[in-house]
Design a protein around this motif. Sequence first.
Motif, mmCIF file in Angstrom:
data_model
loop_
_atom_site.group_PDB
_atom_site.id
_atom_site.type_symbol
_atom_site.label_atom_id
_atom_site.label_comp_id
_atom_site.label_asym_id
_atom_site.label_seq_id
_atom_site.Cartn_x
_atom_site.Cartn_y
_atom_site.Cartn_z
ATOM 1 N N ALA A 187 19.795 83.863 -8.254
ATOM 2 C CA ALA A 187 19.667 82.600 -8.992
ATOM 3 C C ALA A 187 18.956 82.763 -10.328
ATOM 4 O O ALA A 187 18.029 83.561 -10.469
ATOM 5 N N ALA A 188 19.404 81.986 -11.309
ATOM 6 C CA ALA A 188 18.675 81.788 -12.560
ATOM 7 C C ALA A 188 18.239 80.322 -12.592
ATOM 8 O O ALA A 188 18.790 79.496 -11.867
ATOM 9 N N VAL A 189 17.255 80.032 -13.420
ATOM 10 C CA VAL A 189 16.884 78.639 -13.672
ATOM 11 C C VAL A 189 17.146 78.369 -15.146
ATOM 12 O O VAL A 189 16.659 79.114 -16.011
ATOM 13 N N LEU A 190 17.950 77.361 -15.423
ATOM 14 C CA LEU A 190 18.251 76.992 -16.809
ATOM 15 C C LEU A 190 17.501 75.704 -17.142
ATOM 16 O O LEU A 190 17.677 74.687 -16.465
ATOM 17 N N VAL A 191 16.668 75.776 -18.158
ATOM 18 C CA VAL A 191 15.870 74.610 -18.537
ATOM 19 C C VAL A 191 16.540 73.927 -19.729
ATOM 20 O O VAL A 191 16.699 74.532 -20.799
#
Lengths: 409, 409
Positions: A187-191
Motif C-alpha cells: 500500500a501507498a498513502v496518497l495525500v
Amino acid sequence: MRAPKTFRLHIGIFGKRNAGKSSILNALTHQDVSIVSEVAGTTTDPVEKPMELLPLGPVLFIDTAGIDDAGDIGGKRVTKTLAVFDRTDLGVIITNFSDWGNYELQLMEEFKKREIPFIIVFNKIDKYTEQIDIISELDNLKIKYIYTSATEGDGILDLRQLLLKSAPADFINRPSILADLVGPGEAAVLVVPIDKEAPKGRLILPQVQSIRDLLDYDSFCMVVKERELRQALSIMNKPPKLVVTDSQAFLKVAADTPPEIPLTSFSILFARFQGDLPEMVRGAMAIDNLKAGDKILIAEACSHHPIGEDIGTVKIPRWLTQYVGGKLQIDSVRGHDFPPTISEYKIIIHCGACMWNRRAMLSRIMKARQAGVPITNYGLTIAFSLGIFERALQPFPAALDVYKSQQTN
Amino acid sequence: MRAPKTFRLHIGIFGKRNAGKSSILNALTHQDVSIVSEVAGTTTDPVEKPMELLPLGPVLFIDTAGIDDAGDIGGKRVTKTLAVFDRTDLGVIITNFSDWGNYELQLMEEFKKREIPFIIVFNKIDKYTEQIDIISELDNLKIKYIYTSATEGDGILDLRQLLLKSAPADFINRPSILADLVGPGEAAVLVVPIDKEAPKGRLILPQVQSIRDLLDYDSFCMVVKERELRQALSIMNKPPKLVVTDSQAFLKVAADTPPEIPLTSFSILFARFQGDLPEMVRGAMAIDNLKAGDKILIAEACSHHPIGEDIGTVKIPRWLTQYVGGKLQIDSVRGHDFPPTISEYKIIIHCGACMWNRRAMLSRIMKARQAGVPITNYGLTIAFSLGIFERALQPFPAALDVYKSQQTN
C-alpha cells in the motif's frame, strides 16, 4: 545506481570505416560527465559503450567500428553486422555527402525491413557540401537526418535532440509513476488536499494517474486529505511503503508521517516520470543563487485552463521575490511556445507537464542544458522553498546525491 | 425514512381563490401513493402538505388556499401571504385566461424581486381559451408556464416535469455520492477492476467522483483492484464503513468482504445520486417479466466515446437474450435523442448518466413512468443478473423494501 544493460537503449552506430563513427561518439562522450569505461572487444567485434546520454538517460552505444565493412553488408563479415542489427533499438547511419551510396541505402533497407527506427548523420559537413538531390529524396521518404562536424563539435547537441525524438516511446516513457517504489500487494498513502484548484467532482490528473499506476502494478492505496492522514495511518496495521503528498501540504504531512515511513511529493514523482529528477533537483537548488533583477522564465504546458495557473503566476513569483528580497524580471510562456533564446534566464521554472509526454519535457530540459540554464518544476520549487528536499528525496538515491553534493558546494 | 421538513422543497401555491389551487394539488396527490396527511391549519393559515412528489422527491406544498386574498397582496392579509413567500423555494401561480390580471402580475413581481424561481399554471384550459397576447408576453419574459385542466386530470404529468425543470439545482442535486454512508474520519474501500474500458492512466468518472466525494466530506478511502481486496482489508485494523465495487466484480468482492461489512456497487450509488434508486430497482426487477419478442430500449447518455459502449451494445443484450431464452427486439439511442413514444417498450435500460445532471436523468425517469415503462440502469441490470441485490441494497432501506416487496409478489 547504474542501469542494468537490459534497460539501456541500444543505439547501433553504422557506417563506412572512414565516416567518423568514432569521432561522433567521442564528441558525445566528451560532453557528458558520466562516461563509463569501454567494454573491451576484439578488433573485429563491435565495441559497446554504456553511457548516461543526456537527455535520453542510460544508453548503450554499439560501435561497429571494429567490423571490417567491405562496403557491402552482404559480404563475408555479414554475421557480425547482422548481430548488431538484432540488438539495435535505434539505428544511426553515419556518412557524408561524398561517401553516400549503395552501402548506406542497404543499411536503410535493412532498418526498414526490421522496422527499427533510424536516423542519418551527414558528418564532415565542414568538408563536403550538402547535396540537394539526396536531401529531397530523404525528405520524401520522411527519414530524419542531421548535419554534424564531429571534429569541430558542431551539431552534436542537435544530434542528441534527434536521438531523443527518434527513440522508441517504450524507452522514453518510464514504466511507472510510483508503483516501483511500492511493490505488488503493498500500500501507498496518497495525500490529496482539496482546494479551489481541484475542480468540483474531480481529482487533478497526477493524482488520478498515480492511483491508476498503483492498480496497474497490483498495488493499492489509501487516498486521504492532509487533515485525516493521522487517522488513516492509525487504522493501518502495517505501515505503507510510501506516503505521497501534494507539495503544498508537505509540512503538515511530514509532521504526521512517522520518520521511518518514506515520504515524497507528487511533484517529485512527476519530475522523475515526466522529466529528469536529478537535473530538476539541481535546477531547484539554483534558486539559492538568484538575486534581485534576475530574469526568470515560467513555463506552463497547458494553454487553456491551466490547473496550476495561480501557482505559476502568483504563488511562485511572490515567494521568489520574497526569497531574493527584491524585484525579479519574470517572463511567462504557455503551451508549446518557448523562447528561441533562453540563455538570458537565470532559471526556468516549468509546470509538471502532466498533459505532455516525457519526450516533450526531456526536449525542453535538453534545451535548457544546451543554454546552460537551470530548469526545475513548480512542485520542486515549492518543496525547495519549504526546506523538505532531504526527506522527500530519500527514495531516489541519484537525486539525493545531487542534493547533497550541491549543498556541500 | 421520512425526509425532515428542512430537506423538502417548499413549493408555494399562489393564486386567486377560485383559480383551482386545491384541485391542482388534489390531482397531483391522487397520482401518488405516498400521500402524507395534511397538517391542520386554521381557515386563514396556509395549509402545508408534505408529499413524495415524483420525480422531485420530498416536497412541502404550501397551499395559500386559506388566505382570503382580496385580489391584492398589498391588502390587509398581506403579512400571511408574505410569510409564505419567505419560505418558498419554488413558486407556482395558478390562474386561468379569464382571471389573469393585476393580482397575478403582482405575484410575478414579488417572485422576481425575491429571485424565487416560479412557474405559471393556466388551469381550466377546457373552459377558457388561450390568449395569445398574455402568452407572447410571458415568452418574451422567458417565464415558464403550462396548461392544465385539473378536474379532467389533463396536464398534471407535464406540471410535474415543469416543477422538476424549475426547481433550484441545490434541491435536485444530492449532496453526496457515498460520504453520507461513510462519515467523517471514516474509511470506505473502493474496488476498481482495471479492464480495457478504463483508458490508460485514467479512472472512470464515477470512481473519481466517489473518491472526491469522500475527501469533500472528510472521509477517506482505500482504492484497490478486486484481486488485492483481501490483502487491503487485512492491513486495516478497523473495518471500513462501506465497500463499493464495480458491478462486474461483485461476486469476487462479495466473497472476499466479510458479511458484517456493508457492500454495494458504484451503479447503485449512482442510481441514487443521479437518478432514483427505488424506481430503478423496481425497473431492474421487471426483467423477470420479459419474454422472447419483447421490445427493449437501451439508452446511452454519451454521444461520443461512451465508456459503457460494449456493456450497452454487447454484454447486456447477450445476457438478456440468454435470460429470456429467445430473441428480443432491442433499440438503442444515444445522447439527448429519446423516442417520443416509448410505451411500446417493456423496459428501458439506461447508462449511469455520469456526465449528466440529475435533473436530466429524473426527467427521463418521469417520462418512463408517464408511459408506464420500467426503467433501470446498466449496473443495476448486471447486479440483478448476478443475483446480488439483497446484499447490495442493505445500505438503502427504501430500495431494499422495494426489492423485498416485488420479490414477494
